[in-house]
Enzyme design. Structure first.
Site, PDB file in Angstrom:
ATOM      1  N   ASP A  21       0.634  -1.330   0.160  1.00  0.00           N
ATOM      2  CA  ASP A  21       0.001  -0.006  -0.024  1.00  0.00           C
ATOM      3  C   ASP A  21       0.744   1.523   0.014  1.00  0.00           C
ATOM      4  OD1 ASP A  21      -2.245   1.446   0.171  1.00  0.00           O
ATOM      5  OD2 ASP A  21      -2.946   1.188   2.056  1.00  0.00           O
ATOM      6  N   GLY A  22       0.463   2.222  -0.516  1.00  0.00           N
ATOM      7  CA  GLY A  22       0.927   3.731  -0.535  1.00  0.00           C
ATOM      8  C   GLY A  22       1.461   4.014  -1.956  1.00  0.00           C
ATOM      9  N   ASN A  23       1.175   3.691  -2.843  1.00  0.00           N
ATOM     10  CA  ASN A  23       1.646   3.952  -4.352  1.00  0.00           C
ATOM     11  C   ASN A  23       1.308   5.334  -4.696  1.00  0.00           C
ATOM     12  OD1 ASN A  23       2.764   1.204  -4.489  1.00  0.00           O
ATOM     13  ND2 ASN A  23       1.381   0.672  -5.957  1.00  0.00           N
ATOM     14  N   GLY A  24      -0.107   5.575  -4.386  1.00  0.00           N
ATOM     15  CA  GLY A  24      -0.667   6.814  -4.770  1.00  0.00           C
ATOM     16  C   GLY A  24      -0.047   7.878  -3.806  1.00  0.00           C
ATOM     17  N   TRP A  26       2.847   8.168  -2.556  1.00  0.00           N
ATOM     18  CA  TRP A  26       4.298   8.230  -2.892  1.00  0.00           C
ATOM     19  C   TRP A  26       4.446   9.025  -4.219  1.00  0.00           C
ATOM     20  CZ3 TRP A  26       7.317   7.451  -7.280  1.00  0.00           C
ATOM     21  CH2 TRP A  26       8.605   7.451  -7.324  1.00  0.00           C
ATOM     22  N   HIS A  38       2.237   3.434  -8.981  1.00  0.00           N
ATOM     23  CA  HIS A  38       2.110   1.984  -9.136  1.00  0.00           C
ATOM     24  C   HIS A  38       3.217   1.435 -10.073  1.00  0.00           C
ATOM     25  CE1 HIS A  38      -1.944   2.308  -7.793  1.00  0.00           C
ATOM     26  NE2 HIS A  38      -2.518   3.162  -8.473  1.00  0.00           N
ATOM     27  N   THR A  67     -10.890  -6.496  -4.318  1.00  0.00           N
ATOM     28  CA  THR A  67     -12.363  -6.421  -4.947  1.00  0.00           C
ATOM     29  C   THR A  67     -12.955  -4.837  -5.036  1.00  0.00           C
ATOM     30  OG1 THR A  67     -12.918  -8.528  -4.303  1.00  0.00           O
ATOM     31  CG2 THR A  67     -14.746  -7.225  -4.881  1.00  0.00           C
ATOM     32  N   GLU A  68     -12.394  -4.324  -4.015  1.00  0.00           N
ATOM     33  CA  GLU A  68     -12.953  -2.891  -3.894  1.00  0.00           C
ATOM     34  C   GLU A  68     -12.283  -1.822  -4.607  1.00  0.00           C
ATOM     35  OE1 GLU A  68     -12.120  -5.170  -1.324  1.00  0.00           O
ATOM     36  OE2 GLU A  68     -14.326  -5.393  -0.522  1.00  0.00           O
ATOM     37  N   LEU A 132      10.053 -20.866  -5.148  1.00  0.00           N
ATOM     38  CA  LEU A 132       9.018 -19.720  -4.658  1.00  0.00           C
ATOM     39  C   LEU A 132       7.801 -20.040  -5.105  1.00  0.00           C
ATOM     40  CD1 LEU A 132       8.643 -17.460  -2.541  1.00  0.00           C
ATOM     41  CD2 LEU A 132       9.011 -16.001  -4.416  1.00  0.00           C
ATOM     42  N   ARG A 189       2.132  -4.897   6.210  1.00  0.00           N
ATOM     43  CA  ARG A 189       1.361  -3.968   5.276  1.00  0.00           C
ATOM     44  C   ARG A 189       2.239  -2.703   5.445  1.00  0.00           C
ATOM     45  NH1 ARG A 189      -4.834  -2.141   4.702  1.00  0.00           N
ATOM     46  NH2 ARG A 189      -4.746  -0.640   3.238  1.00  0.00           N
ATOM     47  N   SER A 197      -8.090  -4.682   5.678  1.00  0.00           N
ATOM     48  CA  SER A 197      -8.805  -4.218   4.144  1.00  0.00           C
ATOM     49  C   SER A 197      -9.214  -5.600   3.372  1.00  0.00           C
ATOM     50  CB  SER A 197      -7.860  -3.413   3.307  1.00  0.00           C
ATOM     51  OG  SER A 197      -7.540  -2.457   3.763  1.00  0.00           O
TER      52      SER A 197
HETATM   53  C1  IPE Z   1      -5.514  -2.630  -0.118  1.00  0.00           C
HETATM   54  O1  IPE Z   1      -5.214  -1.282  -0.354  1.00  0.00           O
HETATM   55  C2  IPE Z   1      -5.414  -3.477  -1.329  1.00  0.00           C
HETATM   56  C3  IPE Z   1      -4.100  -3.619  -2.020  1.00  0.00           C
HETATM   57  C4  IPE Z   1      -3.050  -3.328  -1.438  1.00  0.00           C
HETATM   58  C5  IPE Z   1      -4.222  -4.112  -3.298  1.00  0.00           C
HETATM   59  P1  IPE Z   1      -6.103  -0.090  -0.460  1.00  0.00           P
HETATM   60  O2  IPE Z   1      -5.319   1.160  -0.631  1.00  0.00           O
HETATM   61  O3  IPE Z   1      -7.222  -0.456  -1.531  1.00  0.00           O
HETATM   62  O4  IPE Z   1      -6.817  -0.156   1.010  1.00  0.00           O
HETATM   63  P2  IPE Z   1      -7.868   0.574   1.876  1.00  0.00           P
HETATM   64  O5  IPE Z   1      -9.233   0.974   1.028  1.00  0.00           O
HETATM   65  O6  IPE Z   1      -7.177   1.961   1.894  1.00  0.00           O
HETATM   66  O7  IPE Z   1      -8.159   0.120   3.238  1.00  0.00           O
HETATM   67  C1  IPE Z   2      -1.444   0.269  -3.229  1.00  0.00           C
HETATM   68  O1  IPE Z   2      -1.323   1.815  -3.411  1.00  0.00           O
HETATM   69  C2  IPE Z   2      -1.807  -0.285  -4.677  1.00  0.00           C
HETATM   70  C3  IPE Z   2      -3.195  -0.701  -4.880  1.00  0.00           C
HETATM   71  C4  IPE Z   2      -4.204  -0.735  -4.000  1.00  0.00           C
HETATM   72  C5  IPE Z   2      -3.617  -1.112  -6.366  1.00  0.00           C
HETATM   73  P1  IPE Z   2      -2.592   2.608  -3.288  1.00  0.00           P
HETATM   74  O2  IPE Z   2      -2.925   3.068  -4.766  1.00  0.00           O
HETATM   75  O3  IPE Z   2      -3.556   2.194  -2.352  1.00  0.00           O
HETATM   76  O4  IPE Z   2      -1.872   4.111  -2.719  1.00  0.00           O
HETATM   77  P2  IPE Z   2      -2.586   5.160  -1.522  1.00  0.00           P
HETATM   78  O5  IPE Z   2      -2.944   4.292  -0.564  1.00  0.00           O
HETATM   79  O6  IPE Z   2      -3.407   5.703  -2.250  1.00  0.00           O
HETATM   80  O7  IPE Z   2      -1.472   5.800  -1.329  1.00  0.00           O
HETATM   81 MG    MG Z   3      -4.126   2.399  -0.462  1.00  0.00          MG
END
Ligand code: IPE
Ligand code: IPE
Ligand code: MG
Length: 248
Positions: A21-24, A26, A38, A67-68, A132, A189, A197
């Site tokens: 998590d956290g790509n966006g 970043w 991403h 899924t979400e 693996l 995480r 999640s």
């Molecule tokens: C969880 O990340 C799903 C993945 C990493 C693929 P999200 O960024 O979608 O999670 P929430 O919705 O903030 O909990």
């Molecule tokens: C996780 O990073 C990747 C996916 C859920 C596909 P996010 O895209 O959720 O990044 P944030 O949480 O918005 O920083």
């Molecule tokens: Mg996220």
């Protein structure tokens, strides 16, 4: 002591699961579109897979798309699917060379035809690999998985193959997407979010949870080592007392 040396090889977690998590964030921190995050995330992912293989971890499950996540803007969903196909095109050879077996868990029927076809090709190509086991959770959510399991179990009962009075935990396990795979012992995480999640709710019942503020694209080999070192310091009691565990 270097981090790698602090890892006890005999006590490696058999199965590690990661919520990447956290790509966006970043990307946004750098004034870039989320999609750049991403793309950078894939580079981090490559390093972590490589590290897991080097260490000799047997199972690694990565949450790639929930899924979400289908509810995100179309542009982002399409870009993520594009990255998926691109990565599979580029990295299938690497998987084969490193004896990595790829599996997918999730509702793959929801994926676009090109993504599904590319994926099933890689799954087939790597199916004989014995190193693996890499599981990618794609269009996955635990509640979807448990609902599917309930549906399949109901069919067995109606078909007379299963007696409700005799249902055991193992019967449920059999209908999950991870059937036959040991439960994750460590769940990591990134990005500072303290939640699960909808990820492997059944399978994580006794996992050790490790949370870090590091955003996924910045999560590297040393950070992975730190999580494993932390895991190895935990006392896993499984409901027993500390004395019972130490007596063993
Ligand atoms: C969880 O990340 C799903 C993945 C990493 C693929 P999200 O960024 O979608 O999670 P929430 O919705 O903030 O909990
Ligand atoms: C996780 O990073 C990747 C996916 C859920 C596909 P996010 O895209 O959720 O990044 P944030 O949480 O918005 O920083
Ligand atoms: Mg996220």
């Amino acid at each position: 002591m270097p981090l790698r040396k602090q890892i006890i090889d005999e006590k490696l977690p058999l199965h590690v699961a990661i919520i990447m998590d956290g790509n966006g964030r970043w990307a946004r921190q750098r004034g870039l579109e989320r999609i750049f995050g991403h793309q950078q995330g894939v580079i981090a992912l490559r390093e972590i897979i490589e590290t897991a293989a080097e260490l000799g971890i047997k199972f690694l499950t990565l949450y790639a798309f929930s899924t979400e996540n289908w509810g995100r803007p179309d542009d982002e969903v399409n870009a993520l699917m594009g990255i998926m196909v691109q990565s599979l095109n580029k990295e299938t050879e690497t998987l084969l060379k490193n004896n990595i077996k790829l599996s997918a868990i999730g509702d793959v029927n929801r994926l676009a035809d090109d993504v599904r076809e590319r994926l099933s090709e890689t799954l087939k190509l790597t199916s004989e690999c014995t190193g693996l086991n890499l599981l990618v959770a794609l269009s996955y959510s635990s509640r979807w998985e448990i609902t599917e399991a309930a549906r399949k179990i109901s069919e067995e009962i109606i078909g007379g193959k299963l007696n409700p009075a005799e249902i055991k935990e193992e019967d449920i396990e059999k209908y999950l997407t991870t059937s036959g795979i040991p439960d994750p012992e460590l769940m990591i995480r990134t990005s500072g979010e303290l939640r699960i999640s909808n990820f492997l709710l059944w399978q994580l019942a006794y996992a050790e949870l490790y949370f870090t503020d590091i955003l996924w694209p910045d999560f590297g080999k040393d950070d992975f080592y730190r999580a494993i070192i932390d895991f190895q310091k935990r006392e896993r009691r499984f409901g027993k007392t500390s004395e019972q565990v130490l007596d063993k």
